[in-house]
Design an enzyme around this catalytic site. Structure first.
Site, PDB file in Angstrom:
ATOM      1  N   SER A   1       0.842  -1.195   0.000  1.00 46.22           N
ATOM      2  CA  SER A   1       0.000   0.000   0.000  1.00 46.22           C
ATOM      3  C   SER A   1       0.874   1.240   0.000  1.00 46.22           C
ATOM      4  CB  SER A   1      -0.904   0.014   1.233  1.00 46.22           C
ATOM      5  OG  SER A   1      -1.581   1.253   1.315  1.00 46.22           O
TER       6      SER A   1
ATOM      7  N   HIS B   1      -0.810  -0.748  -4.557  1.00 47.49           N
ATOM      8  CA  HIS B   1      -2.142  -0.429  -4.049  1.00 47.49           C
ATOM      9  C   HIS B   1      -2.227   1.062  -3.730  1.00 47.49           C
ATOM     10  CE1 HIS B   1      -5.993  -1.558  -2.195  1.00 47.49           C
ATOM     11  NE2 HIS B   1      -5.697  -0.705  -1.215  1.00 47.49           N
TER      12      HIS B   1
ATOM     13  N   ASP C   1      -4.477   3.967  -2.161  1.00 50.21           N
ATOM     14  CA  ASP C   1      -5.624   4.258  -1.289  1.00 50.21           C
ATOM     15  C   ASP C   1      -6.140   5.661  -1.558  1.00 50.21           C
ATOM     16  OD1 ASP C   1      -6.010   1.922   0.515  1.00 50.21           O
ATOM     17  OD2 ASP C   1      -3.915   2.322   1.005  1.00 50.21           O
TER      18      ASP C   1
ATOM     19  N   MET D   1      -8.913   8.347  -0.656  1.00 49.83           N
ATOM     20  CA  MET D   1      -9.890   8.709   0.375  1.00 49.83           C
ATOM     21  C   MET D   1     -10.340  10.148   0.166  1.00 49.83           C
ATOM     22  SD  MET D   1      -7.972   7.102   3.716  1.00 49.83           S
ATOM     23  CE  MET D   1      -7.008   5.590   3.591  1.00 49.83           C
TER      24      MET D   1
ATOM     25  N   HIS E   1      -8.012   1.738  -4.828  1.00 49.92           N
ATOM     26  CA  HIS E   1      -9.106   1.461  -3.890  1.00 49.92           C
ATOM     27  C   HIS E   1      -9.760   2.784  -3.513  1.00 49.92           C
ATOM     28  CE1 HIS E   1     -10.232   0.108   0.478  1.00 49.92           C
ATOM     29  NE2 HIS E   1     -11.301   0.288  -0.279  1.00 49.92           N
TER      30      HIS E   1
ATOM     31  N   MET F   1     -12.176   4.852  -1.563  1.00 52.67           N
ATOM     32  CA  MET F   1     -13.017   4.993  -0.378  1.00 52.67           C
ATOM     33  C   MET F   1     -13.667   6.363  -0.479  1.00 52.67           C
ATOM     34  SD  MET F   1     -10.211   3.309   2.208  1.00 52.67           S
ATOM     35  CE  MET F   1      -8.862   3.542   1.027  1.00 52.67           C
TER      36      MET F   1
ATOM     37  N   MET G   1     -12.453  -5.858   3.653  1.00 51.15           N
ATOM     38  CA  MET G   1     -11.678  -5.001   4.553  1.00 51.15           C
ATOM     39  C   MET G   1     -11.490  -5.702   5.895  1.00 51.15           C
ATOM     40  SD  MET G   1     -10.820  -2.306   2.908  1.00 51.15           S
ATOM     41  CE  MET G   1     -10.122  -1.438   4.343  1.00 51.15           C
TER      42      MET G   1
ATOM     43  N   GLY H   1     -10.006   3.992   6.160  1.00 51.22           N
ATOM     44  CA  GLY H   1      -9.794   5.399   6.480  1.00 51.22           C
ATOM     45  C   GLY H   1      -8.426   5.729   7.031  1.00 51.22           C
ATOM     46  N   PHE H   2      -7.792   4.756   7.685  1.00 49.05           N
ATOM     47  CA  PHE H   2      -6.483   5.003   8.273  1.00 49.05           C
ATOM     48  C   PHE H   2      -5.612   3.757   8.153  1.00 49.05           C
ATOM     49  CE2 PHE H   2      -9.336   7.891  10.466  1.00 49.05           C
ATOM     50  CZ  PHE H   2      -8.635   9.095  10.423  1.00 49.05           C
ATOM     51  N   GLY H   3      -4.312   3.960   7.970  1.00 53.66           N
ATOM     52  CA  GLY H   3      -3.378   2.854   7.942  1.00 53.66           C
ATOM     53  C   GLY H   3      -2.925   2.497   9.345  1.00 53.66           C
TER      54      GLY H   3
ATOM     55  N   ASP I   1      -7.392  -6.368   3.094  1.00 56.60           N
ATOM     56  CA  ASP I   1      -6.677  -5.104   3.284  1.00 56.60           C
ATOM     57  C   ASP I   1      -6.867  -4.617   4.706  1.00 56.60           C
ATOM     58  OD1 ASP I   1      -5.597  -2.572   3.180  1.00 56.60           O
ATOM     59  OD2 ASP I   1      -6.968  -1.794   1.663  1.00 56.60           O
TER      60      ASP I   1
ATOM     61  N   GLY J   1       0.611  -2.411   4.072  1.00 60.49           N
ATOM     62  CA  GLY J   1       1.274  -1.115   4.080  1.00 60.49           C
ATOM     63  C   GLY J   1       2.470  -1.119   4.986  1.00 60.49           C
TER      64      GLY J   1
END
Length: 284
Positions: free
Chosen positions: A73, A98, A100, A102, A131, A133, A204, A209-211, A238, A260
């Site tokens: 990620s 990947h 992310d 958002m 991805h 979101m 998921m 929303g957060f790593g 993920d 990630g």
């Protein structure tokens, strides 16, 4: 006919890309040499690149079925050096990158968008697994297609017609993935033929929303249910995946692994990617 002509063009482009990548690994490779491998117009090149991404993915799915696909990620990378970080992951053995996305609305965080994907695409031919979101994922399909995204994964919770959105993504030349949040039943993608129509389902294993969140093992029954019904489907997980948690995902039947901090913070990303791959391939 048209199909055979497209196939020949795709084969030629793939050969040129192989030569391009081989030359690029040598220090004497120059910009003038690079231009030799970009004789196509931008519109034709874009079309063929999209076709190659579709063709490569389809061949992989048909021949390898549920072999491991490891996706670092990029949210955990150094954004100031995104291109070099991407190459570092590919050199370490990553299959996909990947991305992310958002929007600060569907999820509370705000990350990157199509312009960043477009910028990264200039530096890599890698499979860009995006991805989204986001609220209203229909709005961004064309932007990400033009940016060079390889796969567009949207959340089933964010659309009223997942089937129509899958069609729109395919028409734009990308693979279509459908993501399921922890509190959403897996039945949401097992009705109306959604899982059978999509190229990948993402389960998921953290709240999006957060790593850096902890892996949720209670999501594995969703993976097991999907694998039982769709033995050749690409099933992605993920959130919180690392060498410590990969066995649970592998046992359940996941084959596409997003990690990630598990990879980026590893002392040896290459060894970690190899370990994740071995765990998945040992079970599938």
């Amino acid at each position: 006919n048209y199909c055979s002509r497209e196939r020949r063009l795709i084969d030629r482009l793939m050969l040129l890309r192989c030569i391009h990548r081989s030359l690029h690994r040598h220090s004497h490779y120059s910009q003038s040499a690079s231009r030799l491998f970009h004789p196509l117009s931008s519109s034709t090149s874009s079309f063929l690149s999209s076709a190659v991404r579709r063709s490569t993915f389809s061949t992989m799915s048909a021949e390898q079925k549920t072999s491991a696909v490891i996706c670092p990620s990029m949210l955990s990378s150094d954004f100031a050096s995104l291109a070099s970080e991407a190459q570092r992951m590919l050199d370490a053995g990553a299959d996909w990158l990947h991305m992310d996305v958002m929007d600060g609305h569907f999820v509370p965080n705000l990350t990157l968008g199509a312009p960043v994907v477009k910028s990264l695409r200039k530096h890599t031919d890698a499979f860009l697994d995006c991805h989204l979101m986001v609220t209203n994922p229909e709005q961004w399909v064309d932007d990400f297609a033009k940016a060079g995204a390889s796969q567009y994964t949207f959340h089933v919770e964010a659309t009223e017609d997942a089937s129509a959105l899958i069609d729109k993504i395919h028409e734009a030349g990308m693979k279509a993935g459908v993501a399921v949040k922890p509190k959403t039943s897996v039945d949401s993608v097992m009705v109306d033929g959604i899982a059978g129509k999509a190229d990948m389902i993402l389960i998921m294993t953290v709240e999006p929303g957060f790593g850096g969140q902890a892996f949720m093992p209670d999501m594995m029954p969703k993976v097991k249910a999907l694998r039982a019904k769709y033995p050749s489907l690409n099933i992605q997980v993920d959130g919180g995946l690392s060498e410590k948690t990969i066995d649970a995902a592998a046992e359940a039947g996941a084959n596409v692994i997003v990690s990630g901090s598990g990879i980026f913070k590893s002392a040896s990303p290459k060894d970690t990617i190899a370990a994740l791959r071995a765990a998945i391939d040992g079970k599938n």
